[in-house]
Design an enzyme around this catalytic site. Sequence first.
Site, PDB file in Angstrom:
ATOM      1  N   CYS A  18       1.102  -1.063   0.083  1.00 11.53           N
ATOM      2  CA  CYS A  18      -0.158   0.009  -0.198  1.00 11.53           C
ATOM      3  C   CYS A  18       0.715   1.158  -0.046  1.00 11.53           C
ATOM      4  O   CYS A  18       1.997   1.160  -0.127  1.00 11.53           O
ATOM      5  CB  CYS A  18      -1.237   0.226   1.024  1.00 11.53           C
ATOM      6  SG  CYS A  18      -2.163  -1.320   1.259  1.00 11.53           S
ATOM      7  N   ARG A  44       4.236   0.542  -6.275  1.00 15.22           N
ATOM      8  CA  ARG A  44       4.320  -0.498  -5.197  1.00 15.22           C
ATOM      9  C   ARG A  44       2.893  -0.958  -5.281  1.00 15.22           C
ATOM     10  O   ARG A  44       3.415  -2.128  -4.797  1.00 15.22           O
ATOM     11  CB  ARG A  44       3.730   0.688  -3.729  1.00 15.22           C
ATOM     12  CG  ARG A  44       5.176   1.383  -3.670  1.00 15.22           C
ATOM     13  CD  ARG A  44       4.819   1.930  -1.762  1.00 15.22           C
ATOM     14  NE  ARG A  44       4.118   1.764  -1.142  1.00 15.22           N
ATOM     15  CZ  ARG A  44       5.405   1.676  -0.490  1.00 15.22           C
ATOM     16  NH1 ARG A  44       6.543   1.724  -0.482  1.00 15.22           N
ATOM     17  NH2 ARG A  44       4.963   1.384   1.592  1.00 15.22           N
ATOM     18  N   TRP A  51      -3.472  -2.068  -1.525  1.00 12.87           N
ATOM     19  CA  TRP A  51      -2.494  -3.772  -2.584  1.00 12.87           C
ATOM     20  C   TRP A  51      -3.289  -4.758  -1.565  1.00 12.87           C
ATOM     21  O   TRP A  51      -3.362  -4.991  -0.318  1.00 12.87           O
ATOM     22  CB  TRP A  51      -1.375  -4.059  -2.091  1.00 12.87           C
ATOM     23  CG  TRP A  51      -0.756  -5.001  -3.298  1.00 12.87           C
ATOM     24  CD1 TRP A  51      -0.498  -5.140  -4.507  1.00 12.87           C
ATOM     25  CD2 TRP A  51      -0.537  -6.362  -2.754  1.00 12.87           C
ATOM     26  NE1 TRP A  51       0.011  -6.871  -4.745  1.00 12.87           N
ATOM     27  CE2 TRP A  51       0.306  -6.844  -4.180  1.00 12.87           C
ATOM     28  CE3 TRP A  51       0.318  -6.926  -1.489  1.00 12.87           C
ATOM     29  CZ2 TRP A  51       0.763  -8.349  -3.817  1.00 12.87           C
ATOM     30  CZ3 TRP A  51       1.186  -8.244  -1.551  1.00 12.87           C
ATOM     31  CH2 TRP A  51       0.833  -8.685  -2.980  1.00 12.87           C
ATOM     32  N   ASN A  69      -0.753   0.702   6.384  1.00 18.06           N
ATOM     33  CA  ASN A  69      -0.403   0.281   5.326  1.00 18.06           C
ATOM     34  C   ASN A  69       0.601  -0.457   6.186  1.00 18.06           C
ATOM     35  O   ASN A  69       0.832  -0.416   7.208  1.00 18.06           O
ATOM     36  CB  ASN A  69       1.095   0.753   5.110  1.00 18.06           C
ATOM     37  CG  ASN A  69       1.554   0.473   3.967  1.00 18.06           C
ATOM     38  OD1 ASN A  69       1.408  -0.827   3.251  1.00 18.06           O
ATOM     39  ND2 ASN A  69       3.063   0.421   3.382  1.00 18.06           N
ATOM     40  N   GLY A  70       0.241  -2.217   5.834  1.00 16.03           N
ATOM     41  CA  GLY A  70       0.238  -2.980   7.008  1.00 16.03           C
ATOM     42  C   GLY A  70      -0.756  -3.671   7.729  1.00 16.03           C
ATOM     43  O   GLY A  70      -1.601  -3.953   6.662  1.00 16.03           O
ATOM     44  N   GLU A 122      17.924 -17.272 -10.559  1.00 15.00           N
ATOM     45  CA  GLU A 122      17.815 -14.933 -11.233  1.00 15.00           C
ATOM     46  C   GLU A 122      17.429 -14.801 -12.386  1.00 15.00           C
ATOM     47  O   GLU A 122      15.625 -14.523 -12.844  1.00 15.00           O
ATOM     48  CB  GLU A 122      18.544 -14.594 -10.704  1.00 15.00           C
ATOM     49  CG  GLU A 122      18.869 -12.976 -10.843  1.00 15.00           C
ATOM     50  CD  GLU A 122      17.383 -12.501 -10.527  1.00 15.00           C
ATOM     51  OE1 GLU A 122      16.517 -12.704  -9.291  1.00 15.00           O
ATOM     52  OE2 GLU A 122      16.645 -11.348 -10.902  1.00 15.00           O
ATOM     53  N   LYS A 148      13.399 -13.445 -13.714  1.00 16.44           N
ATOM     54  CA  LYS A 148      13.150 -11.826 -13.631  1.00 16.44           C
ATOM     55  C   LYS A 148      12.310 -12.470 -15.046  1.00 16.44           C
ATOM     56  O   LYS A 148      11.433 -11.732 -15.537  1.00 16.44           O
ATOM     57  CB  LYS A 148      14.182 -11.451 -14.480  1.00 16.44           C
ATOM     58  CG  LYS A 148      15.558 -10.945 -13.546  1.00 16.44           C
ATOM     59  CD  LYS A 148      14.948  -9.365 -13.513  1.00 16.44           C
ATOM     60  CE  LYS A 148      14.298  -9.589 -11.832  1.00 16.44           C
ATOM     61  NZ  LYS A 148      14.489 -10.098 -10.916  1.00 16.44           N
ATOM     62  N   GLU A 196       8.179 -13.469 -13.624  1.00 15.33           N
ATOM     63  CA  GLU A 196       7.519 -11.981 -13.890  1.00 15.33           C
ATOM     64  C   GLU A 196       7.403 -10.787 -14.231  1.00 15.33           C
ATOM     65  O   GLU A 196       6.809  -9.975 -13.955  1.00 15.33           O
ATOM     66  CB  GLU A 196       8.495 -10.820 -12.157  1.00 15.33           C
ATOM     67  CG  GLU A 196       9.611 -10.771 -12.384  1.00 15.33           C
ATOM     68  CD  GLU A 196      10.140 -10.290 -11.037  1.00 15.33           C
ATOM     69  OE1 GLU A 196       9.528  -9.676  -9.538  1.00 15.33           O
ATOM     70  OE2 GLU A 196      11.969  -9.927 -10.952  1.00 15.33           O
ATOM     71  N   HIS A 202      16.355 -36.907 -14.589  1.00 16.01           N
ATOM     72  CA  HIS A 202      16.467 -37.264 -14.288  1.00 16.01           C
ATOM     73  C   HIS A 202      14.839 -37.003 -13.749  1.00 16.01           C
ATOM     74  O   HIS A 202      13.862 -36.962 -12.792  1.00 16.01           O
ATOM     75  CB  HIS A 202      16.614 -37.200 -12.452  1.00 16.01           C
ATOM     76  CG  HIS A 202      18.098 -36.983 -12.207  1.00 16.01           C
ATOM     77  ND1 HIS A 202      18.342 -38.684 -12.246  1.00 16.01           N
ATOM     78  CD2 HIS A 202      19.184 -36.780 -12.381  1.00 16.01           C
ATOM     79  CE1 HIS A 202      19.995 -38.794 -11.949  1.00 16.01           C
ATOM     80  NE2 HIS A 202      19.887 -37.435 -12.377  1.00 16.01           N
ATOM     81  N   LYS A 238       6.155  -4.133  -4.908  1.00 17.56           N
ATOM     82  CA  LYS A 238       8.012  -3.713  -5.104  1.00 17.56           C
ATOM     83  C   LYS A 238       8.556  -4.184  -3.560  1.00 17.56           C
ATOM     84  O   LYS A 238       9.125  -4.640  -3.914  1.00 17.56           O
ATOM     85  CB  LYS A 238       8.177  -2.865  -5.040  1.00 17.56           C
ATOM     86  CG  LYS A 238       9.780  -1.888  -5.464  1.00 17.56           C
ATOM     87  CD  LYS A 238      10.523  -2.478  -6.586  1.00 17.56           C
ATOM     88  CE  LYS A 238      11.857  -2.703  -5.620  1.00 17.56           C
ATOM     89  NZ  LYS A 238      12.291  -3.172  -7.354  1.00 17.56           N
TER      90      LYS A 238
END
Length: 601
Positions: free
Chosen positions: A2, A27, A73, A97-98, A476, A480, A483, A499, A596
């Site tokens: 948020c 964000r 969010w 926010n939280g 990584e 990338k 996402e 395997h 973010k």
Amino acid sequence: MCGIIGYVGRELCIPKIIHGLQSLEYRGYDSAGIAYISKGKIKTIKEKGKIINLEKLLNFDEEAYLGIGHTRWATHGVANKINAHPHSVGKFTIVHNGIIENYNELKEELINKGYNFKSETDTEIACAKIDEIYKQEKDILKTLSKATKVFRGSYALGIICIDEPNSLYAIRNTSPLIVAKSNEGNFIASDVPAILKFTNKYFLLDDLEIAKITMDKVTFYNQDLIPIDKNINTFEGSVEVALKNGYEHFMLKEINEQDKVFKDTINYYFDGTIDSLKKNFKFLDKYKKIDIVACGSAYHTGCVGKYLIENYGNIPVNVEVASEYRYKKCFYDKDTLVIVVSQSGETADTLAALKKAKNDKIDTLAIVNVIGSSIARIADKVIYIKAGCEIAVATTKAYLAQLAIFSLISIYLGYKSKEIKDEELYKIFKEIKQMPKLIKNTINNYESYFAIADKIYKNKQIFFIGRGIDYATSLEASLKLKEISYINSVAYQAGELKHGTISLIEKNTPVIAIATDKNLFEKTISNIKEVKARGAYVILISNEVIKEQLCDEFIKIDDVHPILESILTIIPLQLLAYKVAKNNKCDIDKPRNLAKSVTVE
Ligand code: AGP
């Protein structure tokens, strides 16, 4: 997560609040709202979806000089207008926010006292609790002091009350909040980009502190209402930091900053001599075991760090995802160092893992980008990377800067363990000086990576393979791609393919193979031949000169010391992911469903 912005001053508040929310869009959010005091009343307007939907409902010229804004969010309750912030109960209106972890307990208590709730959010309950305390205390500061003793969990709250139409209040615990001063009035915000257009002077609100903000004054109190003095910070970056400097996306801008970020980060701890490394890393001498704990890309830097510290420092390293580590049984002791890695310094799982280690009296080190962030303030020691403000949700420059820190740590430990002798040490030092140029050259070869992206972007699945430290890099690279382009991709230990996974390889399935570790090069080449034999379209990234027709595409990177190589290897993979996503017309800087900084579990 948020985003919060608040303003009180001489100028109309609505335009400033909306600008602030737009600067916080990175964000991630799914609804937005604003509340302001006009003609003695609190007006609240909120809407689902993007900020543009909210703007259509606003009169930007309305006479209002104090207000709060929020981008949500969703954590509690679906993304809709009712659950959007701000929330009002009684005389109070707040943005949050939280997560208020004891919201259920509070809700029951409040319902028994006659409160009822429209939304599914913990925020509305927090607002009701503040209103209920206020009815007893009849003083806002006393109310907020008591609220900080009642609420459990993480919160940054912006608060307005109709009884004090000229004051804006803020309290925080764990979730970030800054208080900023300007000539035209004062602000609260979740992050610096929200206020950069108006000022670069700000204070950090610490856990359980209370701020009272009027148009001319900012006062801080601790939880017991003792006034506290705070140092003012000046954000060195200018508004350009929040703009794109001519690049199409923040991500591309930030990829192109990586040579400078490497230099800024390295130079802060290393002046070209081993003495500077001793000064900054000698504290590591006492540890016999290291746990590296992080999330996402930060976790991947830990995977690279593991190989480097074990290979050169001869210290066993355990790398764990924070969301697992925080709940698992840990076998650490006084000889263990827990290193947490976090760009934002606010990731809830990483913060929780850090607090767990602290509670167990284990020494902790944080490798963080955001100065004064929650993780930075709680860890016993902090090593700041110098990546600057990273706006794109998909991290690139911060990831590279974190790798640079692990390189420095490994060089120091390698020298101390005598794995790195003087001659090799000076070779590394020489290469470090070359790295900014080598990074820039690697970035400047972007057209060749883009040409490969143009051939594979329509695929529905793409594989990455590597061995040893190259496997860590492939993790990584895969994230990338996933996402930002939404293409399903998997990173596999090259030796693991046979395997099971190799059954997925069909004609033209893209397999991106990373082979920079000379000791494992031949092995990886044989894995490349395995997938080639099954029709794969192989893209090979290596520091070796390839003699035979092994692959369909070849990306040559400069051959530097293994302690530095991963820093170069990731660059073509960042740019490949970027171009694939661009070709697929994805929202590169703000990928769907992502934020973010993930400040909730
Ligand atoms: C990275 O591109 C992702 N956006 C994500 O995995 C991120 O690395 C992770 O959420 C950790 O964030 P932090 O570094 O701020 O703790």
